[in-house]
Scaffold this active site. Structure first.
Site, short mmCIF file in Angstrom:
data_model
loop_
_atom_site.label_atom_id
_atom_site.label_comp_id
_atom_site.label_asym_id
_atom_site.label_seq_id
_atom_site.Cartn_x
_atom_site.Cartn_y
_atom_site.Cartn_z
N ASP A 187 48.51 -85.12 68.63
CA ASP A 187 47.46 -85.41 69.58
C ASP A 187 48.11 -85.69 70.93
O ASP A 187 49.15 -86.34 70.99
CB ASP A 187 46.76 -86.69 69.08
CG ASP A 187 45.34 -86.75 69.50
OD1 ASP A 187 44.48 -86.90 68.61
OD2 ASP A 187 45.09 -86.67 70.72
N GLU A 230 42.12 -82.20 72.06
CA GLU A 230 43.54 -82.29 72.38
C GLU A 230 44.38 -82.40 71.11
O GLU A 230 45.52 -82.83 71.13
CB GLU A 230 43.81 -83.46 73.33
CG GLU A 230 43.61 -84.85 72.76
CD GLU A 230 42.18 -85.38 72.87
OE1 GLU A 230 41.24 -84.54 72.91
OE2 GLU A 230 42.01 -86.61 72.88
#
Lengths: 312, 204
Positions: A187, A230
């Site tokens: 992430d 993301e």
């Protein structure tokens, strides 16, 4: 009943090429279609050897083909999908198609009169340039569609759909062949802040640049995909958790050390990584995703910019 | 409902027709290939097209298979589709049998060529005996190694009702070569076949 004259007219008006040859491969008849498409005329053509009248014929193959009709007394065929053209001819769509020559389907028919002995063979030539053109367009479109359905539009790497497809396959393969397999999920840290502070275009740039960096580092077997937002994932076939950890750390350090520059502004960012490996207890590929995700959140909890391995 | 079954006499008669057709086919082939062609007496079997996918999927389960299809149409309603099955290792080296140079024809073209020759010589031999004349459509490879044979056969069995399974085994000098041939025939064409068989039986 048709008169012989009408037969003649019919044969010459056909939208098909007709060439009749004898067993010595001499031309005994050509119709109007052949005259115009090959730019030869009837009187110069008859009694000429087939292979001198038409240049560039695949001679050995074509002889064998015609011979088979004489000897076996049954028809033979040639399909454009295997051989696009046998006779070099112009076609009626030179502008709209990409083929230089008329794409052809050929039939070789035995001709005999009141006996079993084949006296001549008729070669029937059908123009299938259109069929070929649309078939190839269809193939191209299908390829593009397939690529689009597997690709993430922003980063150009694989999308989640493709990841799940491939992971299902790699999972089953590793289980069956008892191969090692690891999954890495990561992430971008504080991605929302980057978006808020530098703007969404800067956020997009970070994702694209990070994807680029990692693509350069992965090996041929690895599958890299954008999982969503993301979050990214990497399938690492034939890597155990130690090897996966080593790889994840090199990726993490590379991202952290990289100068992301957008609009002349340097942005520093990092990633939090979670990894899990396949073992005998792994029941489904989803369970491995969950484990990698748990490890990822451990990295987040412990302060980000780090790699954690899933422990039971 | 059409009675798909054949009487014992009809069956014997059909087997004889198939034997003769095969004999003529191998005779012609030997002349064309200029080599000795050994042919086993073909075993015939009439089965419902519905059970075909399963039985063939089982028979070919262990290896890759190529299927080549060719349509045929004759007089008095005789029509159908011929399917030839080749195992992968039989599909290789057909160029040698046909007398092509290895680079001269792709494997698919070799397959369609040999299939067309086998199908048309056999069916023409059969047609002559029942006083019929048969035309053919161009042969097509309908499946290759990686497609499921069962799926293909299932689609076919919607169209056709009866299958005449003929096991062909060709041996060409030092080169052993085997393939299975299946003739798929729709219900009303079976009537025509039965009629033709009865005509022959009545003449005896």
């Amino acid at each position: 009943m048709l008169s012989p004259k009408t037969y003649d007219v019919l044969l010459n008006r056909l939208n098909l090429g007709v060439i009749v040859v004898n067993s010595a491969f001499e031309v005994e008849f050509i119709n109007h279609f052949i005259e115009t498409q090959c730019q030869v005329n009837y009187s110069d053509s008859v009694q000429q050897p087939l292979f001198s009248l038409f240049s560039d014929l695949p001679e050995a193959w074509l002889k064998r083909k015609i011979q088979s009709v004489f000897v076996l007394g049954t028809p033979a065929f040639s399909n454009w999908e295997q051989r696009r053209h046998v006779f070099k001819m112009r076609h009626t769509r030179p502008v709209t198609t990409q083929s230089d020559y008329m794409v052809q389907n050929l039939s070789f028919l035995p001709l005999s009169q009141n006996s079993e002995v084949v006296q001549q063979v008729a070669i029937i030539i059908e123009d299938v340039t259109d069929t070929c053109f649309y078939q190839e367009r269809l193939q191209d479109t299908l390829k593009t569609l397939e690529h689009t359905s597997q690709t993430d539009a922003l980063t150009g790497i694989a999308n989640r759909r493709f990841f799940e497809e491939r992971f299902l396959y790699e999972f089953a393969r590793a289980k069956k062949q008892q191969l090692e397999l690891s999954l890495m999920m990561f992430d971008m840290d504080r991605f929302k802040s980057i978006n808020d502070f530098y703007g969404h275009q800067a956020g997009d740039y970070i994702l694209q640049e990070a994807a680029q960096l990692i693509t350069q580092q992965m090996s041929r077997l690895d599958v890299f995909a954008r999982y969503g937002g993301e979050e990214f994932c990497l399938i690492l076939p034939q890597k155990n958790i130690m090897q996966a950890h080593q790889f994840a750390e090199s990726v993490r350090q590379k991202i952290y050390a990289h100068d992301f520059v957008f609009d002349n502004r340097r942005i520093q960012t990092s990633i939090s990584v979670g990894i899990a490996q396949l073992d005998e207890d792994s029941e489904s590929f989803e369970s491995l995703v969950t484990q990698a995700d748990i490890a990822l959140y451990q990295s987040k909890r412990e302060g980000r910019n780090r790699t954690s391995c899933y422990k039971k | 409902m059409i009675d798909l079954s054949l009487t014992e006499d009809q069956r014997d008669c059909l087997q004889e027709l198939v034997n003769v057709a095969m004999g003529r086919a191998s005779d012609k082939l030997a002349r064309f290939l200029q080599t000795f062609v050994h042919l086993r007496v073909p075993a015939i079997e009439l089965i419902s097209a519905q059970v075909l996918p399963q039985s063939f999927a089982e028979a070919y389960a262990d290896q890759g298979v190529s299927m080549v299809s060719q349509g045929f149409y004759g007089e008095r309603g005789v029509r159908g589709e011929s399917i030839l099955f080749y195992r992968s290792h039989d599909a290789q080296g057909i160029a040698r049998i046909l007398g092509y140079e290895p680079e001269e024809a792709t494997e698919v073209e070799q397959l369609t060529d040999i299939s067309s020759i086998l199908t048309t010589t056999f069916l023409s031999g059969l047609a002559e005996q029942i006083d019929n004349h048969i035309g053919y459509s161009a042969p097509r490879v309908v499946t290759s190694d990686d497609t499921s044979i069962e799926k293909h056969l299932q689609q076919l069995s919607f169209t056709w009702e009866l299958a005449l399974k003929v096991d062909i085994s060709y041996q060409v000098t030092d080169y052993a070569f085997h393939c299975d041939m299946v003739l798929l025939i729709p219900g009303e064409a079976i009537h025509s076949f039965q009629q033709a068989l009865d005509n022959i039986l009545n003449e005896i």
